[in-house]
Design an enzyme around this catalytic site. Sequence first.
Site, PDB file in Angstrom:
ATOM      1  N   SER A 146       0.840  -1.203   0.000  1.00  0.00           N
ATOM      2  CA  SER A 146       0.000   0.000   0.000  1.00  0.00           C
ATOM      3  C   SER A 146       0.872   1.248   0.000  1.00  0.00           C
ATOM      4  CB  SER A 146      -0.851  -0.007   1.277  1.00  0.00           C
ATOM      5  OG  SER A 146      -1.386   1.270   1.564  1.00  0.00           O
ATOM      6  N   TYR A 159      -3.518  -0.107   9.968  1.00  0.00           N
ATOM      7  CA  TYR A 159      -3.315  -0.444   8.559  1.00  0.00           C
ATOM      8  C   TYR A 159      -1.892  -0.091   8.119  1.00  0.00           C
ATOM      9  CZ  TYR A 159      -4.511  -0.573   3.529  1.00  0.00           C
ATOM     10  OH  TYR A 159      -4.569  -0.845   2.186  1.00  0.00           O
TER      11      TYR A 159
HETATM   12  P1  NAP Z   1     -11.832  -5.009  -0.651  1.00  0.00           P
HETATM   13  O1  NAP Z   1     -12.634  -4.490  -1.774  1.00  0.00           O
HETATM   14  O2  NAP Z   1     -12.230  -4.699   0.749  1.00  0.00           O
HETATM   15  O3  NAP Z   1     -11.640  -6.612  -0.804  1.00  0.00           O
HETATM   16  C1  NAP Z   1     -10.883  -7.287   0.168  1.00  0.00           C
HETATM   17  C2  NAP Z   1     -11.285  -8.737   0.081  1.00  0.00           C
HETATM   18  O4  NAP Z   1     -10.593  -9.473   1.096  1.00  0.00           O
HETATM   19  C3  NAP Z   1     -12.778  -8.916   0.342  1.00  0.00           C
HETATM   20  O5  NAP Z   1     -13.313  -9.912  -0.480  1.00  0.00           O
HETATM   21  C4  NAP Z   1     -12.771  -9.341   1.785  1.00  0.00           C
HETATM   22  O6  NAP Z   1     -13.909 -10.039   2.186  1.00  0.00           O
HETATM   23  C5  NAP Z   1     -11.564 -10.232   1.815  1.00  0.00           C
HETATM   24  N1  NAP Z   1     -11.139 -10.525   3.201  1.00  0.00           N
HETATM   25  C6  NAP Z   1     -11.087  -9.662   4.232  1.00  0.00           C
HETATM   26  N2  NAP Z   1     -10.695 -10.305   5.347  1.00  0.00           N
HETATM   27  C7  NAP Z   1     -10.507 -11.603   5.008  1.00  0.00           C
HETATM   28  C8  NAP Z   1     -10.108 -12.767   5.723  1.00  0.00           C
HETATM   29  N3  NAP Z   1      -9.815 -12.728   7.034  1.00  0.00           N
HETATM   30  N4  NAP Z   1     -10.032 -13.944   5.051  1.00  0.00           N
HETATM   31  C9  NAP Z   1     -10.328 -14.010   3.739  1.00  0.00           C
HETATM   32  N5  NAP Z   1     -10.717 -12.939   2.985  1.00  0.00           N
HETATM   33  C10 NAP Z   1     -10.793 -11.757   3.633  1.00  0.00           C
HETATM   34  O7  NAP Z   1     -10.334  -4.485  -0.801  1.00  0.00           O
HETATM   35  P2  NAP Z   1      -9.541  -4.036  -2.099  1.00  0.00           P
HETATM   36  O8  NAP Z   1      -9.634  -2.568  -2.240  1.00  0.00           O
HETATM   37  O9  NAP Z   1      -9.858  -4.933  -3.256  1.00  0.00           O
HETATM   38  O10 NAP Z   1      -8.058  -4.336  -1.569  1.00  0.00           O
HETATM   39  C11 NAP Z   1      -7.452  -5.596  -1.746  1.00  0.00           C
HETATM   40  C12 NAP Z   1      -6.068  -5.483  -1.148  1.00  0.00           C
HETATM   41  O11 NAP Z   1      -5.422  -4.331  -1.696  1.00  0.00           O
HETATM   42  C13 NAP Z   1      -6.094  -5.274   0.358  1.00  0.00           C
HETATM   43  O12 NAP Z   1      -4.981  -5.931   0.943  1.00  0.00           O
HETATM   44  C14 NAP Z   1      -5.916  -3.748   0.496  1.00  0.00           C
HETATM   45  O13 NAP Z   1      -5.333  -3.406   1.740  1.00  0.00           O
HETATM   46  C15 NAP Z   1      -4.992  -3.482  -0.634  1.00  0.00           C
HETATM   47  N6  NAP Z   1      -4.975  -2.107  -1.137  1.00  0.00           N
HETATM   48  C16 NAP Z   1      -6.137  -1.504  -1.540  1.00  0.00           C
HETATM   49  C17 NAP Z   1      -6.038  -0.213  -2.076  1.00  0.00           C
HETATM   50  C18 NAP Z   1      -7.242   0.551  -2.548  1.00  0.00           C
HETATM   51  O14 NAP Z   1      -7.109   1.771  -2.751  1.00  0.00           O
HETATM   52  N7  NAP Z   1      -8.390  -0.075  -2.736  1.00  0.00           N
HETATM   53  C19 NAP Z   1      -4.803   0.412  -2.200  1.00  0.00           C
HETATM   54  C20 NAP Z   1      -3.659  -0.250  -1.729  1.00  0.00           C
HETATM   55  C21 NAP Z   1      -3.763  -1.517  -1.216  1.00  0.00           C
HETATM   56  P3  NAP Z   1     -15.035  -9.170   2.974  1.00  0.00           P
HETATM   57  O15 NAP Z   1     -15.865  -8.561   1.918  1.00  0.00           O
HETATM   58  O16 NAP Z   1     -15.766 -10.143   3.831  1.00  0.00           O
HETATM   59  O17 NAP Z   1     -14.308  -8.136   3.813  1.00  0.00           O
HETATM   60  C1  GCO Z   2      -6.960   5.163   3.199  1.00  0.00           C
HETATM   61  C2  GCO Z   2      -7.078   4.255   2.009  1.00  0.00           C
HETATM   62  C3  GCO Z   2      -5.705   3.732   1.645  1.00  0.00           C
HETATM   63  C4  GCO Z   2      -5.811   2.819   0.458  1.00  0.00           C
HETATM   64  C5  GCO Z   2      -4.491   2.275   0.069  1.00  0.00           C
HETATM   65  C6  GCO Z   2      -3.544   3.322  -0.401  1.00  0.00           C
HETATM   66  O1  GCO Z   2      -7.871   5.152   4.046  1.00  0.00           O
HETATM   67  O2  GCO Z   2      -5.958   5.878   3.253  1.00  0.00           O
HETATM   68  O3  GCO Z   2      -7.961   3.183   2.272  1.00  0.00           O
HETATM   69  O4  GCO Z   2      -5.143   3.066   2.724  1.00  0.00           O
HETATM   70  O5  GCO Z   2      -6.627   1.742   0.738  1.00  0.00           O
HETATM   71  O6  GCO Z   2      -3.930   1.455   1.043  1.00  0.00           O
HETATM   72  O7  GCO Z   2      -2.421   2.680  -0.966  1.00  0.00           O
END
Ligand code: NAP
Ligand code: GCO
Length: 265
Positions: A146, A159
């Site tokens: 992230s 986080y």
């Molecule tokens: P999301 O839409 O919240 O999807 C996360 C998925 O992980 C959901 O299906 C969730 O299920 C599942 N999950 C959560 N806890 C779990 C557990 N204990 N066991 C199995 N599955 C679990 O998140 P996303 O935005 O796609 O993000 C995916 C990854 O990218 C995460 O690691 C997040 O931190 C990272 N990330 C996201 C962003 C962003 O801007 N979106 C940026 C940087 C990094 P539930 O629906 O039940 O929670």
């Molecule tokens: C926040 C956002 C971020 C993104 C991502 C950025 O609240 O700042 O959720 O954490 O999810 O991780 O890279």
Amino acid sequence: MESVNFSLKDKIAWITGASYGIGFAIAKAYAAAGAKIIFNDINAELVQKGLDSYQKEGIDAHGYVCDVTDDEAVANLTHELEETFGKIDILVNNAGIIKRIPMLDMSVEDFRRVVDVDLNAPFIVAKSVLPGMIKQGHGKIINICSMMSELGRETVAGYAAAKGGLKMLTRNICSEFGEYNIQCNGIGPGYIATPQTAPLRERQADGSRHPFDQFIISKTPAARWGTPEDLMGPAVFLASDASNFVNGHILYVDGGILAYIGKQP
Ligand code: NAP
Ligand code: GCO
């Protein structure tokens, strides 16, 4: 002339938490590159939702209910996958949660839960697949890090601590298993439009953009939120033979946020 191999043909790829969002996009990219897709999610409803979504994309994915923080459940699922598919070539530690709470208001339980899912679980799942990767003489582990692997911000103490730790876990797996032809890298998405960030993009009562939405646009040279599709190419690269000498690297896919001081107000 040597051609660069981005193919994932005949590879078995396990993407955690990939019913939707970033994990789902990465799984679509891997399927298009020839991989067989395995995913898990935390409950049967989400797994079914994911199976339906993959089917709509013409992808014959295999979904399993598994809480990635449950080391016994992960070990059992890993054994089942290795029995069923014969091997696991690629692991993407994608499952993750966030809790946006000011630190003084954040309970220890909330902090621990975020660290459990976002840091302890990638350790658990990586540890479960590494013996098979060592035995087969190759493997790819990709941890979804992230911006908070590098930067802090208010309300995301758990986080940021977890994602910072995940960066170093990535480097440690690289260090400990590189000699077995196992590459462990991270992808550091910028701000991506998924359900996880939906609260940061909600339109205001007057129809204006959310203040955080405007803030991110000003901090991103690309002047837009990323999409899960922006991560597909980098994810295929890190899962393919094209990256066999890339190890311990966090590939930031952030539209330039980390390089930019931000647009002058
Ligand atoms: P999301 O839409 O919240 O999807 C996360 C998925 O992980 C959901 O299906 C969730 O299920 C599942 N999950 C959560 N806890 C779990 C557990 N204990 N066991 C199995 N599955 C679990 O998140 P996303 O935005 O796609 O993000 C995916 C990854 O990218 C995460 O690691 C997040 O931190 C990272 N990330 C996201 C962003 C962003 O801007 N979106 C940026 C940087 C990094 P539930 O629906 O039940 O929670
Ligand atoms: C926040 C956002 C971020 C993104 C991502 C950025 O609240 O700042 O959720 O954490 O999810 O991780 O890279």
